[in-house]
Write an enzyme that holds these catalytic residues in place. Structure first.
Site, mmCIF file in Angstrom:
data_model
loop_
_atom_site.group_PDB
_atom_site.id
_atom_site.type_symbol
_atom_site.label_atom_id
_atom_site.label_comp_id
_atom_site.label_asym_id
_atom_site.label_seq_id
_atom_site.Cartn_x
_atom_site.Cartn_y
_atom_site.Cartn_z
ATOM 1 N N SER A 170 0.836 -1.192 0.000
ATOM 2 C CA SER A 170 0.000 0.000 0.000
ATOM 3 C C SER A 170 0.876 1.248 0.000
ATOM 4 C CB SER A 170 -0.892 -0.024 1.247
ATOM 5 O OG SER A 170 -1.371 1.256 1.524
ATOM 6 N N LYS A 203 30.984 -3.584 4.913
ATOM 7 C CA LYS A 203 30.970 -3.514 6.379
ATOM 8 C C LYS A 203 31.734 -4.702 6.949
ATOM 9 C CE LYS A 203 27.751 -3.916 10.250
ATOM 10 N NZ LYS A 203 26.366 -4.122 10.685
HETATM 11 C C1 LIG Z 1 14.923 2.679 13.903
HETATM 12 C C2 LIG Z 1 15.129 1.418 13.143
HETATM 13 C C3 LIG Z 1 16.381 1.142 12.592
HETATM 14 C C4 LIG Z 1 16.613 -0.059 11.899
HETATM 15 N N1 LIG Z 1 17.840 -0.352 11.415
HETATM 16 C C5 LIG Z 1 18.081 -1.568 10.872
HETATM 17 C C6 LIG Z 1 19.369 -1.955 10.419
HETATM 18 O O1 LIG Z 1 20.310 -1.175 10.451
HETATM 19 N N2 LIG Z 1 19.528 -3.207 9.921
HETATM 20 C C7 LIG Z 1 18.491 -4.088 9.837
HETATM 21 O O2 LIG Z 1 18.694 -5.227 9.422
HETATM 22 N N3 LIG Z 1 17.254 -3.726 10.207
HETATM 23 C C8 LIG Z 1 17.023 -2.512 10.731
HETATM 24 N N4 LIG Z 1 15.763 -2.170 11.107
HETATM 25 C C9 LIG Z 1 14.654 -3.082 10.846
HETATM 26 C C10 LIG Z 1 14.243 -2.975 9.391
HETATM 27 O O3 LIG Z 1 13.915 -1.644 9.064
HETATM 28 C C11 LIG Z 1 13.041 -3.864 9.118
HETATM 29 O O4 LIG Z 1 13.262 -5.133 9.644
HETATM 30 C C12 LIG Z 1 12.832 -4.018 7.637
HETATM 31 O O5 LIG Z 1 12.731 -2.775 7.015
HETATM 32 C C13 LIG Z 1 11.611 -4.830 7.344
HETATM 33 O O6 LIG Z 1 10.458 -4.118 7.575
HETATM 34 P P1 LIG Z 1 9.094 -4.807 7.162
HETATM 35 O O7 LIG Z 1 9.150 -5.109 5.717
HETATM 36 O O8 LIG Z 1 8.835 -5.909 8.100
HETATM 37 O O9 LIG Z 1 8.017 -3.669 7.471
HETATM 38 P P2 LIG Z 1 7.675 -2.308 6.699
HETATM 39 O O10 LIG Z 1 8.847 -1.703 6.050
HETATM 40 O O11 LIG Z 1 6.931 -1.479 7.693
HETATM 41 O O12 LIG Z 1 6.684 -2.765 5.550
HETATM 42 C C14 LIG Z 1 5.333 -3.062 5.798
HETATM 43 C C15 LIG Z 1 4.607 -3.193 4.492
HETATM 44 O O13 LIG Z 1 3.263 -3.601 4.732
HETATM 45 C C16 LIG Z 1 2.389 -2.780 4.010
HETATM 46 N N5 LIG Z 1 1.108 -2.741 4.713
HETATM 47 C C17 LIG Z 1 0.870 -2.521 6.023
HETATM 48 N N6 LIG Z 1 -0.443 -2.558 6.281
HETATM 49 C C18 LIG Z 1 -1.041 -2.830 5.107
HETATM 50 C C19 LIG Z 1 -2.402 -2.960 4.710
HETATM 51 N N7 LIG Z 1 -3.403 -2.827 5.582
HETATM 52 N N8 LIG Z 1 -2.662 -3.203 3.413
HETATM 53 C C20 LIG Z 1 -1.668 -3.338 2.506
HETATM 54 N N9 LIG Z 1 -0.361 -3.214 2.825
HETATM 55 C C21 LIG Z 1 -0.071 -2.944 4.101
HETATM 56 C C22 LIG Z 1 3.092 -1.438 3.953
HETATM 57 O O14 LIG Z 1 2.584 -0.623 2.908
HETATM 58 C C23 LIG Z 1 4.519 -1.897 3.689
HETATM 59 O O15 LIG Z 1 4.678 -2.143 2.318
HETATM 60 C C24 LIG Z 1 15.527 -0.965 11.761
HETATM 61 C C25 LIG Z 1 14.258 -0.651 12.274
HETATM 62 C C26 LIG Z 1 14.055 0.513 12.953
HETATM 63 C C27 LIG Z 1 12.685 0.825 13.495
#
Ligand SMILES: Cc1cc2nc3c(=O)[nH]c(=O)nc-3n(C[C@H](O)[C@H](O)[C@H](O)COP(=O)(O)OP(=O)(O)OC[C@H]3O[C@@H](n4cnc5c(N)ncnc54)[C@H](O)[C@@H]3O)c2cc1C
Length: 510
Positions: A39, A78
């Site tokens: 989304s 790194k």
């Molecule tokens: C401060 C911080 C620093 C970080 N630094 C690191 C790092 O240095 N190294 C590392 O390995 N990790 C790091 N991370 C973790 C890393 O950012 C995440 O593990 C990684 O980006 C994966 O995120 P995700 O895909 O799980 O979630 P998100 O990036 O939040 O993606 C969620 C997805 O779901 C979709 N979505 C949500 N709800 C709906 C809905 N109702 N309908 C349709 N789509 C929906 C969104 O649009 C999005 O596409 C960090 C995290 C934080 C908070």
């Protein structure tokens, strides 16, 4: 007639696209179809720039060309993480992606080194027997040369722009048959009999039915947490940080082949050098510092002017009690979060994707098999707990007396598993060793010694070596490590050679 398992991935952040790309690479398309929903309205968390060496294996699994990947994501190399002021102010050490010394007579190096100290041989500091650290200290980088025995001491990881990496994988996965749907999921329907997730409803009113669901919806955990009600295990009693400010600044001259983590009054600051900018963030606990003070602290410590306004992220340390329930597995932030102190989140995603693909049900089972689910959850639990213990170690082993956050983390009751590891190290210098997964021997040594802990004695087995021979072997190894590092190009030179000249500084998403 053969059936096809319809895999539906909800979320297009790093987790969603890593999962989609790996599925497209290894699952036969006539048996598994892959659809990913994302989304634009909700967006992604957009951080996650520092990684662990295993990410190279993941890229290799996909057959991604390394120099193209580095160029596209503005990546850098790194060799580890430098921790500053974690034990006490002014002190620093590096957690390297490489080993300290070698096994001699099957006995780990730290025992020989401790014995040398005890016997008055005056060995060099432990870090000078580690190739990766020697390279970091010179801001140097080169690829490990598998043809040379001297170069088998280290591995390497990447720093990259997280948004560009997800975009890179998206293009890659779509080209290999992953279907992408843009839309917001507003409803999740479960089969009343089996309890399996069945149908998603979009804001537009359209629906999508699937057999196997991967929840990559981020912190909200739309399927596993909200719909299937898998409880959250809160670990904030041990890892109290609950916010981060993130901001990029222009690239500085200090182009390090390592991440820097600097302890602060209310948490810690990260610094991640990319080709075109430096990523910065302040992870902090609102119990010990206000949001405004943390923001000012971060902005006050940047190497160069900020490129955009800092962005705040809220989180809690912990995980879902089960990462896989029924026909739904959660990856990434939807399954748990441990602060980015050791860059473990993308690694946890990678490991979960790989385990999921090893255990994914056959199409005939229509998406669930309790034995496979149990095995996946067992592996996931063990990994989360090991990483949790390792992160806590950084906090608990501090001597920043008189500072409320640091006094607090020194005094809370530890998980039993960590108490055991600390006792073993304290009495004999033994550290955990696992065949797979993080964190293992050299990582524990780096942080334990780095934060000033010293065992009472070493392993008796080290006594087998004559003292003269020990002195000579230490001298040779020390020289070998120093010579090897001195031969390496600087990190900046290597990047320029490998990727072409780094692009000029420009503003990008964080
Ligand atoms: C401060 C911080 C620093 C970080 N630094 C690191 C790092 O240095 N190294 C590392 O390995 N990790 C790091 N991370 C973790 C890393 O950012 C995440 O593990 C990684 O980006 C994966 O995120 P995700 O895909 O799980 O979630 P998100 O990036 O939040 O993606 C969620 C997805 O779901 C979709 N979505 C949500 N709800 C709906 C809905 N109702 N309908 C349709 N789509 C929906 C969104 O649009 C999005 O596409 C960090 C995290 C934080 C908070």
């Amino acid at each position: 007639m053969t059936s096809t398992l319809r895999i539906v991935i909800v979320g297009g952040g790093s987790a969603g696209w890593m999962c989609a790309a790996a599925c497209a690479q290894v699952l036969p398309p006539h048996r598994y179809s892959i659809t990913l929903i994302e989304s634009d309205e909700i967006g992604t968390v957009g951080v996650g720039e520092a990684t662990l060496p295993a990410l190279k294996d993941f890229n290799d699994l996909l057959g991604i060309d390394e120099s193209e990947f580095m160029r596209e994501t503005h990546g850098t190399f790194k060799l580890g993480i430098e921790f500053r002021d974690w034990d006490r102010r002014g002190q620093h050490y590096i957690h390297p992606f490489g080993s300290f010394g070698q096994l001699w007579g099957g006995v780990e190096f730290q025992h020989h080194w401790m014995r040398a100290r005890e016997r008055g041989l005056n060995p060099a500091p432990l870090e000078e027997y580690c190739g990766a650290i020697a390279a970091c200290r010179r801001n140097a980088f080169d690829f490990p040369d598998t043809r040379s025995i001297r170069s088998t001491f280290y591995g390497y990881a990447y720093h990259f722009d997280a948004g560009l990496y997800a975009g890179f994988l998206r293009t890659w996965a779509i080209a290999r048959g992953v279907q992408r749907i843009e839309g917001q999921v507003v409803g999740v329907a479960v089969n009343g009999e089996s309890g399996n997730v069945e149908t998603l409803t979009f804001k537009s009113g359209e629906t999508l039915t699937g057999d196997f669901f991967v929840d990559c919806s981020g912190f909200r955990s739309l399927l596993l947490g909200e719909k299937l009600q898998v409880p959250w295990e809160d670990w904030s009693e041990w890892l109290p940080c609950d916010r981060a400010w993130a901001v990029p600044c222009e690239r500085s001259a200090d182009f390090t082949p390592f991440t820097r983590s600097i302890a602060q009054k209310g948490g810690w600051i990260w610094r991640i050098p990319l080709q075109h900018r430096t990523g910065n963030g302040h992870v902090f606990s609102t119990r010990f510092i206000s949001e405004d003070e943390a923001r000012a602290t971060l902005l006050g410590q940047l190497d160069a002017p900020a490129q955009i306004e800092p962005r705040m992220l809220r989180f809690r340390a912990g995980r879902r009690a089960q990462a896989w329930r029924k026909n739904c597995v959660a990856l990434g932030l939807a399954s748990g979060f441990l602060e980015p102190l050791e860059s473990t989140s993308l690694f946890l995603i990678q490991k979960a994707v790989q385990d999921m693909l090893r255990l994914i049900p056959a199409p005939e089972s229509r998406g669930s098999d309790a034995r496979l689910t149990r095995e996946f959850n067992r592996q996931s639990d063990a990994l989360y707990e090991r990483i949790r213990d390792f992160l806590i170690l950084h906090y608990v082993a501090n001597r920043r007396v008189g500072e409320p956050l640091w006094d607090h983390v020194r005094s809370y009751p530890l998980p039993e598993s960590l108490t055991h590891k600390l006792a073993l190290f304290g009495s004999r210098g033994h550290v955990p060793y696992f065949k797979d997964g993080f964190f293992s021997r050299d990582s524990w040594l780096a942080v334990l010694f780095g934060q000033g802990l010293m065992p009472r004695t070493y392993d008796r087995l080290a006594e087998f070596m004559a003292v003269d021979q020990l002195a000579e072997k230490l001298r040779d190894l020390h020289e070998c490590v120093a010579t090897h590092a001195a031969d390496m190009p600087t990190h900046a030179q290597l990047i320029a050679r490998f990727c072409g000249q780094p692009p000029r500084s420009r503003a990008v998403s964080t």
